[in-house]
Design an enzyme around this catalytic site. Structure first.
Site, mmCIF file in Angstrom:
data_model
loop_
_atom_site.group_PDB
_atom_site.id
_atom_site.type_symbol
_atom_site.label_atom_id
_atom_site.label_comp_id
_atom_site.label_asym_id
_atom_site.label_seq_id
_atom_site.Cartn_x
_atom_site.Cartn_y
_atom_site.Cartn_z
ATOM 1 N N GLU A 149 0.705 -1.061 -0.108
ATOM 2 C CA GLU A 149 -0.191 0.054 -0.071
ATOM 3 C C GLU A 149 0.833 1.383 0.128
ATOM 4 O O GLU A 149 0.484 2.445 -0.839
ATOM 5 C CB GLU A 149 -0.953 0.001 1.224
ATOM 6 C CG GLU A 149 -2.042 -1.133 1.237
ATOM 7 C CD GLU A 149 -2.978 -1.115 0.390
ATOM 8 O OE1 GLU A 149 -2.930 -0.299 -0.534
ATOM 9 O OE2 GLU A 149 -3.683 -1.795 0.142
ATOM 10 N N ARG B 153 0.803 3.618 -3.351
ATOM 11 C CA ARG B 153 0.242 5.265 -3.224
ATOM 12 C C ARG B 153 1.147 6.328 -2.973
ATOM 13 O O ARG B 153 1.185 7.025 -3.269
ATOM 14 C CB ARG B 153 -0.872 4.983 -1.800
ATOM 15 C CG ARG B 153 -1.889 4.033 -1.869
ATOM 16 C CD ARG B 153 -2.918 3.996 -0.842
ATOM 17 N NE ARG B 153 -3.775 2.910 -0.738
ATOM 18 C CZ ARG B 153 -4.965 2.730 -0.357
ATOM 19 N NH1 ARG B 153 -5.626 3.750 0.050
ATOM 20 N NH2 ARG B 153 -5.564 1.788 -0.427
ATOM 21 N N ASP C 125 -5.118 -9.850 -8.118
ATOM 22 C CA ASP C 125 -5.541 -9.142 -9.203
ATOM 23 C C ASP C 125 -4.327 -8.306 -9.936
ATOM 24 O O ASP C 125 -4.042 -8.631 -11.066
ATOM 25 C CB ASP C 125 -6.554 -8.017 -8.735
ATOM 26 C CG ASP C 125 -6.302 -7.160 -7.483
ATOM 27 O OD1 ASP C 125 -5.197 -7.535 -6.787
ATOM 28 O OD2 ASP C 125 -7.154 -6.460 -7.161
ATOM 29 N N GLU D 263 -11.946 0.768 -10.327
ATOM 30 C CA GLU D 263 -11.593 -0.075 -11.547
ATOM 31 C C GLU D 263 -12.515 0.005 -12.730
ATOM 32 O O GLU D 263 -11.951 -0.007 -13.815
ATOM 33 C CB GLU D 263 -11.561 -1.592 -10.909
ATOM 34 C CG GLU D 263 -10.553 -1.975 -9.786
ATOM 35 C CD GLU D 263 -10.631 -1.314 -8.568
ATOM 36 O OE1 GLU D 263 -11.629 -1.211 -8.254
ATOM 37 O OE2 GLU D 263 -9.704 -1.274 -7.597
#
Ligand code: DMJ
Length: 645
Positions: A278, A282, A411, A546
């Site tokens: 993360e 980010r 993913d 998404e």
């Protein structure tokens, strides 16, 4: 060793008076104390009397402080009591569609966005408090004991208490020179004209930013209903995630203010456990992106510092990184409950670390992440190129074999295979091979058509059993497939992308609010009336990007206006059901109720970093605005150049 026969105890006796019964003991103790007091010298008695008076005085002086804390505790109990009755939804008062910040938050659910079992969060919270005690020893008390700040204390994802103001005070003596950054590149940006739909996105961004600035400035996430903030890592997550969006949307003043915060307030040396993935996508991605857009050295310096602080994560027996790093202490560890890392997490940090090496000419970052990819390339346990969800940091082998998904925990492995190949100038054959094989694996094992409308969807495989479950997260796939086709891969990929894009749109349009739930189940039986079914636990919407992301790619690469129209519908529904009137947008608990969508009181940082950015780009007809031939987007929509050298 424990023995049931053995009894260990300590016996305490007072003044050798054994055998005295309870009734006598009080009188005896009084007499004994008085005798002892009389035996003391005058000096000793005066000293004790002075100490007693001094302590009483201190107690009186501290009274207002204590009474406020007790009062605060009582208020907290009251809030809890107010929250509890809402478990009876039938009694809920209907709420207006445009949310008012004065509405009370209905109830709190575990944060499903976070990777890591929510049921472990109490344990983590305890651990966090222990670690905070240690870290307090490392970081000197930086702020005065301010009662306001005491009230605002937050518990982060990992349970670390983060005191607002601490970072500010820590850096007060190390302020750097503040020079404005908007220069030639910015002027070009400012000259770009925007259409009506883009103006609506800019307005939405300004509204979101207004809430963040007013109630959460410098903190991780805005809680727009309760007009406060929450901390995850305590690194200004929303502010950094939003930097390049501000730049692209031409929000000059906001950008300058945020830049000053990065220079003066962003403290990467703090002792805090962060999630490697993360933080990379980010913060590292955000800093690199804005450096690429502006050329401002400040952002590259911060990115390099962060890269160095994250590197201890790779010190594992297998070189597969741990999930968590303490960026202040330089220590890393897996989650408490396992020595596994998530496959998507360890394979979706590559674009950022590779770019950092490219910019700094220091190879160590790229070597570390390339080693992970090489290792996984050779690893057994895949099914037709599909990877399991976990990998062990000791053995380097996949664990929990047999479950295959394109959703959470896997993913972005697929997304980053393609994007690394593009980033590196389409030279790294192993990456392409793994990507192509995986897409064939998806087609063979996970693609089905729903009933009655024959929507193409991506399900999951669990020990050879097919499940028609599809996470909203999977809606990155149409965009990725289209991007691959644009970069020369099979036209079939574009065909599948179009079919899946339609399905992702239907995941919005078939739902009462016109917003997608987190997860849907597709219907496979011809006798059923609806394609999409939503389970009660899955009907939340976290403002995820998404579908909008894929709509952006599909419009860019086909120029079919229907994708813009679909995006405009979705944008209006976000405005209708998630906008909070006093500033900010909130995730909601129930996309199936247009009367009461149940605000969750949280604006995720990716709403500004990704969702609004992709909306703005989707509505643009300037196809050279972040050209797909020059740039790739990381999985948090941060912009990195395709290498030409
Ligand atoms: C973002 O942090 C990234 O897009 C990530 O890849 C998946 N989850 C969120 C958005 O949904």
């Amino acid at each position: 060793m424990y023995s049931p026969q053995r009894r260990d105890f300590i016996s305490v006796t007072l003044g050798g008076q054994v055998g005295r019964n309870y009734d006598n003991s009080k009188t005896w103790r009084r007499q004994s104390c008085w005798r002892k007091w009389k035996q003391l010298s005058r000096l000793q008695r005066s000293l004790i009397a002075f100490l007693f008076v001094f302590m009483v005085f201190c107690g009186i002086a501290a009274y207002p402080n204590l009474s406020e804390r007790w009062q605060a505790g009582a208020n907290h109990d009251r809030e809890l009591k107010q929250v509890l009755p809402v478990v009876v939804p039938a009694l809920d008062v209907l709420e207006p569609k445009v949310l008012s910040a004065s509405q009370p938050q209905k109830f709190k659910r575990p944060n499903l966005n976070k990777r890591g079992p929510p049921f472990l969060q109490n344990r983590l919270s305890k651990r966090g408090k222990e670690e905070e005690k240690i870290s307090k020893g490392n970081i000197e008390a930086l702020v005065p004991d301010d009662k306001e700040k005491e009230k605002e204390k937050n518990i982060s994802w990992r349970g670390v208490e983060i005191e607002p103001g601490r970072v500010t005070a820590a850096l007060i003596n190390s302020k750097q020179e503040e020079k404005p950054v908007f220069h030639e590149k910015a002027n070009a940006r400012e000259a770009a004209t925007v259409n009506e739909q883009q103006r609506a996105v800019i307005e939405a961004f300004q509204h979101a930013w207004k809430g963040y600035k007013q109630y959460a400035w410098g903190h991780d996430e805005l809680k727009p209903i309760s007009k406060t903030y929450s901390e995850w890592f305590g690194l200004g997550l929303t502010l950094i995630d939003a930097l390049d969006t501000m730049w692209i949307l031409g929000q000059k003043q906001e950008f300058e203010e945020a830049r000053k915060w990065v220079i003066n307030e962003l403290n990467l040396a703090k002792s805090v456990d962060v999630n490697l993935f993360e933080t990379t996508i980010r913060i590292l991605g955000g800093l690199l992106s804005v450096y690429n857009l502006t050329g401002d050295q400040v952002f590259l310096d911060k990115a390099s510092e962060l890269g160095d602080r994250l590197m201890p994560a790779f010190n594992t027996p297998s070189k597969i990184p741990y999930s968590d790093v303490n960026i202040g202490r330089g220590t890393a560890h897996p989650p408490r409950w396992t020595s596994d890392s998530t496959v998507a997490e360890v394979t979706s940090i590559q674009l950022e670390f590779r770019e950092l090496s490219h910019l700094t000419k220091r190879g160590k970052y790229q070597v570390a992440v390339d080693d992970v990819m090489k290792h996984i390339h050779r690893l057994g346990g895949k099914k037709d190129g599909l990877v399991p969800m976990f990998i062990n940091t000791n053995s380097g082998h996949f664990s929990h074999l047999g479950v295959y998904t394109l959703g959470a925990r896997a993913d972005s492995y697929y997304e980053y295979l393609l994007k690394q190949w593009i980033q590196g100038g389409k030279k790294e054959a192993d990456l392409l091979e793994d990507y192509l094989q995986a897409i064939e694996g998806v087609k063979k094992n996970l693609i089905r058509k729903s009933e009655p409308n024959k929507l193409t969807f991506v399900g999951e495989l669990s020990h050879n059993q097919f499940s028609p479950k599809m996470d909203h997260l999977v809606c990155f796939l149409p965009g990725t497939l289209a991007l691959g086709a644009h970069h020369g891969l099979s036209a079939d990929h574009m065909g599948l992308a179009k079919e899946l894009m339609e399905t992702c749109y239907q995941m919005y349009t078939q739902i009462e609010t016109g917003l997608s739930p987190e997860i849907v189940h597709f219907n496979l039986s011809p006798h059923n009336a609806k394609d999409v079914e939503v389970k009660p636990a899955d009907r939340h919407n976290l403002l995820r990007p998404e579908t909008v992301e894929s709509l952006f790619y599909m419009y860019r690469l086909t120029q079919d206006k229907k994708y813009q129209d679909w995006g405009w519908e979705i944008f209006q529904n976000f405005n209708k059901y998630t906008r909070v009137d006093t500033g900010g947008y909130t995730s909601i608990n129930n996309v199936q109720s247009s009367e009461n969508p149940e605000p969750r009181d949280k604006m995720e940082s990716f709403f500004l970093g990704e969702t609004l950015k992709y909306f703005f780009l989707l509505f643009s007809d300037k196809f050279d605005l972040i050209s797909l031939d020059e740039y790739i987007f990381n999985t948090e929509a941060h912009i990195l150049p395709i290498w030409t050298t």
